[in-house]
Design a protein around this motif. Sequence first.
Motif, PDB file in Angstrom:
ATOM      1  N   ILE A  95       0.862  -1.190   0.000  1.00 33.93           N
ATOM      2  CA  ILE A  95       0.000   0.000   0.000  1.00 33.93           C
ATOM      3  C   ILE A  95       0.894   1.234   0.000  1.00 33.93           C
ATOM      4  CG2 ILE A  95      -1.755   1.276   1.271  1.00 33.93           C
ATOM      5  CD1 ILE A  95      -2.783  -1.329   0.049  1.00 33.93           C
ATOM      6  N   GLU A  96       0.717   2.085  -0.997  1.00 33.42           N
ATOM      7  CA  GLU A  96       1.610   3.240  -1.155  1.00 33.42           C
ATOM      8  C   GLU A  96       0.897   4.584  -1.110  1.00 33.42           C
ATOM      9  OE1 GLU A  96       5.420   1.674  -3.566  1.00 33.42           O
ATOM     10  OE2 GLU A  96       3.674   2.100  -4.850  1.00 33.42           O
ATOM     11  N   GLU A 148       7.686   4.913  -0.784  1.00 30.97           N
ATOM     12  CA  GLU A 148       6.528   5.737  -1.115  1.00 30.97           C
ATOM     13  C   GLU A 148       5.420   5.553  -0.086  1.00 30.97           C
ATOM     14  OE1 GLU A 148       3.420   6.686  -4.804  1.00 30.97           O
ATOM     15  OE2 GLU A 148       5.039   5.214  -5.075  1.00 30.97           O
ATOM     16  N   GLY A 149       5.227   4.327   0.364  1.00 31.98           N
ATOM     17  CA  GLY A 149       4.232   4.091   1.396  1.00 31.98           C
ATOM     18  C   GLY A 149       4.533   4.844   2.671  1.00 31.98           C
ATOM     19  N   VAL A 150       5.805   4.887   3.055  1.00 32.09           N
ATOM     20  CA  VAL A 150       6.201   5.634   4.252  1.00 32.09           C
ATOM     21  C   VAL A 150       5.931   7.119   4.067  1.00 32.09           C
ATOM     22  CG1 VAL A 150       8.129   6.286   5.739  1.00 32.09           C
ATOM     23  CG2 VAL A 150       7.926   3.926   4.932  1.00 32.09           C
ATOM     24  N   VAL A 153       2.266   7.706   4.561  1.00 30.11           N
ATOM     25  CA  VAL A 153       1.631   6.905   5.609  1.00 30.11           C
ATOM     26  C   VAL A 153       0.612   7.692   6.418  1.00 30.11           C
ATOM     27  CG1 VAL A 153       3.390   7.311   7.409  1.00 30.11           C
ATOM     28  CG2 VAL A 153       2.066   5.171   7.392  1.00 30.11           C
ATOM     29  N   GLU A 154       0.804   8.994   6.597  1.00 28.77           N
ATOM     30  CA  GLU A 154      -0.169   9.773   7.367  1.00 28.77           C
ATOM     31  C   GLU A 154      -1.526   9.808   6.653  1.00 28.77           C
ATOM     32  OE1 GLU A 154       3.808  10.733   8.753  1.00 28.77           O
ATOM     33  OE2 GLU A 154       2.946  10.853   6.729  1.00 28.77           O
ATOM     34  N   ALA A 155      -1.493   9.988   5.336  1.00 26.21           N
ATOM     35  CA  ALA A 155      -2.747   9.988   4.571  1.00 26.21           C
ATOM     36  C   ALA A 155      -3.360   8.603   4.523  1.00 26.21           C
ATOM     37  CB  ALA A 155      -2.497  10.510   3.156  1.00 26.21           C
ATOM     38  N   ILE A 156      -2.523   7.587   4.404  1.00 23.82           N
ATOM     39  CA  ILE A 156      -3.025   6.205   4.387  1.00 23.82           C
ATOM     40  C   ILE A 156      -3.715   5.884   5.712  1.00 23.82           C
ATOM     41  CG2 ILE A 156      -2.328   3.779   4.358  1.00 23.82           C
ATOM     42  CD1 ILE A 156      -0.023   4.659   2.448  1.00 23.82           C
ATOM     43  N   ALA A 157      -3.057   6.189   6.824  1.00 26.74           N
ATOM     44  CA  ALA A 157      -3.589   5.840   8.145  1.00 26.74           C
ATOM     45  C   ALA A 157      -4.888   6.584   8.443  1.00 26.74           C
ATOM     46  CB  ALA A 157      -2.554   6.140   9.219  1.00 26.74           C
ATOM     47  N   ALA A 158      -5.099   7.729   7.820  1.00 25.55           N
ATOM     48  CA  ALA A 158      -6.307   8.517   8.063  1.00 25.55           C
ATOM     49  C   ALA A 158      -7.494   8.043   7.224  1.00 25.55           C
ATOM     50  CB  ALA A 158      -6.026   9.990   7.777  1.00 25.55           C
ATOM     51  N   PHE A 166       0.541  -2.628   9.115  1.00 24.91           N
ATOM     52  CA  PHE A 166       1.554  -3.660   9.337  1.00 24.91           C
ATOM     53  C   PHE A 166       2.797  -3.286   8.546  1.00 24.91           C
ATOM     54  CE2 PHE A 166       3.470  -7.794   9.727  1.00 24.91           C
ATOM     55  CZ  PHE A 166       2.883  -8.363  10.851  1.00 24.91           C
ATOM     56  N   ILE A 167       3.959  -3.372   9.196  1.00 26.61           N
ATOM     57  CA  ILE A 167       5.219  -2.974   8.572  1.00 26.61           C
ATOM     58  C   ILE A 167       5.907  -4.191   7.965  1.00 26.61           C
ATOM     59  CG2 ILE A 167       7.467  -1.890   8.940  1.00 26.61           C
ATOM     60  CD1 ILE A 167       6.239  -0.603  11.494  1.00 26.61           C
ATOM     61  N   GLY A 168       6.295  -4.077   6.691  1.00 24.97           N
ATOM     62  CA  GLY A 168       7.083  -5.108   6.029  1.00 24.97           C
ATOM     63  C   GLY A 168       8.505  -4.617   5.857  1.00 24.97           C
TER      64      GLY A 168
END
Length: 254
Positions: A95-96, A148-150, A153-158, A166-168
């Motif tokens: 997820i990016e 890119e996911g990192v 990540v703030e927009a993803i988590a919201a 989950f961190i890979g």
Amino acid sequence: MFFRSLKPLLAGERHLHLIWLAMGSVPMVEFAAHANPDALVLDLQHGLWERGTLESAIGVANARVPVIARCEENSHSAISRALDAGAASVLVPLIETADDARRAISAGRYPPMGKRSAGGVRPLRAGLEAMRAADRDVAIGLMIETAEGVENVEAIAATAGIDYLFIGTGDLALSRGTSDSQVIGRDCERIVRAATANGLPCGIFTGNANAVRQAFESGCRMAVCANDIDLVKEGFVAAREAAARSEQDLGFSF
């Protein structure tokens, strides 16, 4: 309910120990379930699972422990295949962006919340209303495992509808072009902060007890305490080394 839900555990406060299974062995899943982990992860992306063995594995495990299916990809077909087999949760890889997150959530929910199609032997067994009820108990987790996911990540988590991140770290190191612990550690800290700010538990793949402890100390709520590939590999090596030591004690040489 045709699965044991992960959501009550996610809503709690305690740390969750996961067992990760990739070898496609149904008997190994049964043994792992009887070890009483908080959940099992079946790796459909890199593991040896086929549809028939996936159905069987979930059948022997999901009455005892929640089963998380790490999907092959972020697609309707991959996500619905895992959920149709009866998984309590899908863990969607790579997820990016927030758009990626919304696509995963849509694929994992029945209308009107999403676009998941009705089907699967276990979901259909008890009828439409049972499927709708089960839909409320399915947990959707998203893997952050690229640079890119990192960065996003703030927009993803919201994004509404996510149950956990989950961190890979393996793919993250490949994406960053380095396995430097400080670089990857900063990325992990950022992911955990974003998850915590949005009231989401965060998990991580870890390889040993010391790494599990460090993950929990860093704010993660979920960590992999064992995986079948390492257990089998290390078990065979340990048995061979023990046999060699025994022979040496008797004065034999190799």
